[in-house]
Design an enzyme around this catalytic site. Structure first.
Site, mmCIF file in Angstrom:
data_model
loop_
_atom_site.group_PDB
_atom_site.id
_atom_site.type_symbol
_atom_site.label_atom_id
_atom_site.label_comp_id
_atom_site.label_asym_id
_atom_site.label_seq_id
_atom_site.Cartn_x
_atom_site.Cartn_y
_atom_site.Cartn_z
ATOM 1 N N ASP A 85 -8.009 -5.834 0.232
ATOM 2 C CA ASP A 85 -8.451 -6.472 -0.943
ATOM 3 C C ASP A 85 -7.932 -8.008 -0.931
ATOM 4 O OD1 ASP A 85 -9.877 -4.641 -2.426
ATOM 5 O OD2 ASP A 85 -7.795 -3.662 -2.747
ATOM 6 N N HIS B 281 0.772 -1.057 -0.130
ATOM 7 C CA HIS B 281 -0.005 0.016 0.044
ATOM 8 C C HIS B 281 0.844 1.223 -0.003
ATOM 9 C CE1 HIS B 281 -3.258 2.824 1.139
ATOM 10 N NE2 HIS B 281 -3.990 2.013 0.706
HETATM 11 N N1 CMC Z 1 4.246 -7.683 -4.232
HETATM 12 C C1 CMC Z 1 5.389 -7.724 -4.340
HETATM 13 N N2 CMC Z 1 6.077 -6.733 -4.359
HETATM 14 C C2 CMC Z 1 5.422 -5.396 -4.151
HETATM 15 C C3 CMC Z 1 4.139 -5.263 -3.843
HETATM 16 C C4 CMC Z 1 3.408 -6.605 -3.718
HETATM 17 N N3 CMC Z 1 1.942 -6.637 -3.763
HETATM 18 N N4 CMC Z 1 3.750 -4.327 -3.481
HETATM 19 C C5 CMC Z 1 4.864 -3.511 -3.900
HETATM 20 N N5 CMC Z 1 6.061 -4.380 -4.145
HETATM 21 C C6 CMC Z 1 7.408 -3.931 -4.505
HETATM 22 C C7 CMC Z 1 7.609 -3.253 -5.764
HETATM 23 O O1 CMC Z 1 7.787 -4.332 -6.662
HETATM 24 C C8 CMC Z 1 8.832 -2.585 -5.515
HETATM 25 O O2 CMC Z 1 9.968 -3.089 -5.390
HETATM 26 P P1 CMC Z 1 11.179 -2.590 -6.061
HETATM 27 O O3 CMC Z 1 11.618 -1.343 -5.304
HETATM 28 O O4 CMC Z 1 12.389 -3.708 -5.805
HETATM 29 O O5 CMC Z 1 11.035 -2.216 -7.500
HETATM 30 C C9 CMC Z 1 8.422 -1.811 -4.140
HETATM 31 O O6 CMC Z 1 7.634 -2.828 -3.446
HETATM 32 C C10 CMC Z 1 7.600 -0.603 -4.015
HETATM 33 O O7 CMC Z 1 6.484 -0.658 -4.990
HETATM 34 P P2 CMC Z 1 5.876 0.534 -5.655
HETATM 35 O O8 CMC Z 1 4.887 0.133 -6.598
HETATM 36 O O9 CMC Z 1 6.820 1.494 -5.970
HETATM 37 O O10 CMC Z 1 5.106 0.922 -4.529
HETATM 38 P P3 CMC Z 1 3.581 1.800 -4.449
HETATM 39 O O11 CMC Z 1 3.351 2.625 -3.186
HETATM 40 O O12 CMC Z 1 3.517 2.731 -5.827
HETATM 41 O O13 CMC Z 1 2.670 0.506 -4.511
HETATM 42 C C11 CMC Z 1 0.723 -0.645 -4.587
HETATM 43 C C12 CMC Z 1 1.316 0.608 -3.902
HETATM 44 C C13 CMC Z 1 -0.621 -0.791 -3.928
HETATM 45 C C14 CMC Z 1 0.455 -0.210 -5.986
HETATM 46 C C15 CMC Z 1 1.574 -1.791 -4.719
HETATM 47 O O14 CMC Z 1 1.572 -2.128 -3.505
HETATM 48 C C16 CMC Z 1 0.795 -3.059 -5.449
HETATM 49 O O15 CMC Z 1 0.840 -3.131 -6.759
HETATM 50 N N6 CMC Z 1 0.094 -3.975 -4.652
HETATM 51 C C17 CMC Z 1 -0.623 -4.939 -5.306
HETATM 52 C C18 CMC Z 1 -2.114 -4.408 -5.831
HETATM 53 C C19 CMC Z 1 -2.879 -4.257 -4.797
HETATM 54 O O16 CMC Z 1 -3.090 -4.993 -3.781
HETATM 55 N N7 CMC Z 1 -3.543 -2.862 -4.733
HETATM 56 C C20 CMC Z 1 -4.798 -2.455 -3.589
HETATM 57 C C21 CMC Z 1 -4.398 -1.515 -3.024
HETATM 58 S S1 CMC Z 1 -5.026 -1.158 -1.237
HETATM 59 C C22 CMC Z 1 -6.922 -0.952 -2.007
HETATM 60 C C23 CMC Z 1 -6.975 0.254 -2.516
HETATM 61 O O17 CMC Z 1 -6.909 1.410 -2.063
HETATM 62 O O18 CMC Z 1 -7.196 0.315 -3.942
#
Ligand code: CMC
Length: 385
Positions: free
Chosen positions: A322, A263
């Site tokens: 989720d 998140h």
């Molecule tokens: N599984 C594995 N690695 C992850 C995940 C995950 N679910 N989420 C983030 N990471 C890693 C990502 O690969 C990155 O690694 P690196 O720095 O080595 O490249 C690091 O963590 C940072 O990721 P980011 O995408 O820059 O972080 P963000 O703040 O943009 O991500 C997120 C937030 C929600 C998009 C992401 O955690 C994600 O894709 N999660 C899976 C989808 C999900 O469950 N979304 C629902 C969010 S909560 C409900 C809502 O409000 O919608």
């Protein structure tokens, strides 16, 4: 172009507004709506009461609560014109989020107050959208199975009525409470992507329907509201708790994301996921079947993923809301393609309350981008290229 400015990709860490609606303490797993903890609201409140709280910044008195619920109940009916649109889009196999978006958009044509922009008129319009959304979702469910639309039942509360309109059967108290809790947990959540999309639209002084349509559009993707559906398919792909160990290692080695984890704001356990997990334990033991199977896969996945992510130095990636909703949805007979629509139906209150709060002290949202292309290129006419 000047000196390259700092570019906040994904607007991470940027504040764009003040709010009294919700507060997320992402370090300490805390979430509040208007100062009330999400744990108390999930336990003691109802979605209708939470909606009142978010529009009026206080809990209702008993008579206000009854009146508010009556207004919502009376707004549930969806005009035939809109049901026809839903039926046609279902026939074309459109995604339910696209159908919901189109149905809400078409409702704007039928709202006599569309051009009125007072706070009270906006709340009235928001309540109409909020109350009709479950009827639209139930219509999609019924039409896609070749079944007739069921009229809403005015003696049932918001969540219970949705289950009734889908399955034609009054839900048990427990079933209604499970869906009502899901509605409460998704009602509002700070400046998330879909709320920001609503706000951008509303800041141009476009109407509240336009803002909600923007919210629905932004919620669809798997990085936001679509994550629950993606999590469901992930559990199906894993198939059994015995496969979790190998699946997680393989997924992380291939840099796949674990859906329902991570998140932007929570760097600890999402408190909504904790509430859902506890509820799912009860759901799994009461319903058994697929819900119990999904629960055993999800809990094992959580355990293994936390361990493996921590080995890779990623301790802040933990379950979000989720991760655990697919289990409860499945127990309630809600199919995966409708998961995001329920999230959207719940979040309509958050989008509209935030929009109403913002436009009271409106400023057009208009950020900048930094140009990195060339300038002063010579234009060559078409017939000479
Ligand atoms: N599984 C594995 N690695 C992850 C995940 C995950 N679910 N989420 C983030 N990471 C890693 C990502 O690969 C990155 O690694 P690196 O720095 O080595 O490249 C690091 O963590 C940072 O990721 P980011 O995408 O820059 O972080 P963000 O703040 O943009 O991500 C997120 C937030 C929600 C998009 C992401 O955690 C994600 O894709 N999660 C899976 C989808 C999900 O469950 N979304 C629902 C969010 S909560 C409900 C809502 O409000 O919608």
């Amino acid at each position: 172009m000047g000196e390259k400015p700092v570019i906040n990709k994904g607007l991470e860490g940027i504040y764009v507004a003040e709010t009294k609606l919700s507060y997320i303490d992402g370090e300490n797993s805390r979430l509040y709506y208007v100062g009330y903890s999400i744990e108390d609201l999930a336990k003691y409140s109802t979605y209708e009461e939470v909606a009142f709280l978010l529009y009026y910044y206080r809990l209702p008195t008993k008579s206000e609560y009854e009146l508010f619920k009556a207004v919502m109940r009376e707004s549930r009916e969806v005009p035939d014109e809109v049901l026809s649109i839903v039926r046609n889009m279902v026939r074309r196999r459109a995604h339910p989020m696209d159908i919901l978006r189109t149905a809400v958009s078409s409702l704007s044509a039928l709202d006599p107050e569309i051009d009125q922009r007072s706070r009270e008129a906006d709340i009235r319009k928001a309540l109409r959208i909020l109350s009709k959304a479950p009827s639209i979702i139930a219509a999609m469910y019924r039409f896609s199975r070749g079944l007739d639309y069921i009229e809403p039942r005015n003696d049932l509360d918001h969540a219970a009525n949705l289950i009734y309109m889908m399955h034609g059967k009054k839900p048990s108290e427990f079933e209604a409470k499970v869906l009502d809790t899901i509605f409460i947990l998704h009602a509002e959540h700070g400046m998330n992507a879909s709320t920001f999309a609503s706000l951008v639209t509303a800041s141009t002084l476009a109407d509240i329907y336009a803002a909600v349509v923007s919210g629905i559009s932004a919620l669809k993707g798997p990085l936001h509201g679509g994550a629950a559906e993606a999590a469901y398919w992930q559990y199906k792909e894993i198939g059994s708790p015995d496969n979790v160990e190998a699946w997680v290692k393989n997924a992380l080695d291939k840099k796949r994301r674990i859906m329902g984890m991570g998140h932007r704001v929570y760097k600890s356990y999402d408190p909504r996921a904790k509430i859902m997990k506890e509820l799912d334990r009860e759901v799994a033991s009461k319903f058994g079947g697929e819900a119990a199977q999904l629960y055993s896969i999800a809990t094992k996945l959580e355990e293994v993923a936390l361990r493996e992510l921590s080995k890779r130095g990623k301790v802040t990636i933990q379950p979000n809301v989720d991760f655990y909703t697919p289990i409860a949805y499945t127990a309630l007979g809600i199919p995966p393609e409708l998961f995001t629509t329920i999230f959207a139906a719940s979040r309509i209150v958050g989008w509209t309350a935030k929009v109403i709060e913002y436009v009271e002290n409106n400023r057009l949202i208009r950020p900048l981008d930094y140009y990195i292309g060339e300038l002063d290129k010579k234009y060559v006419p078409l017939d000479q290229r």
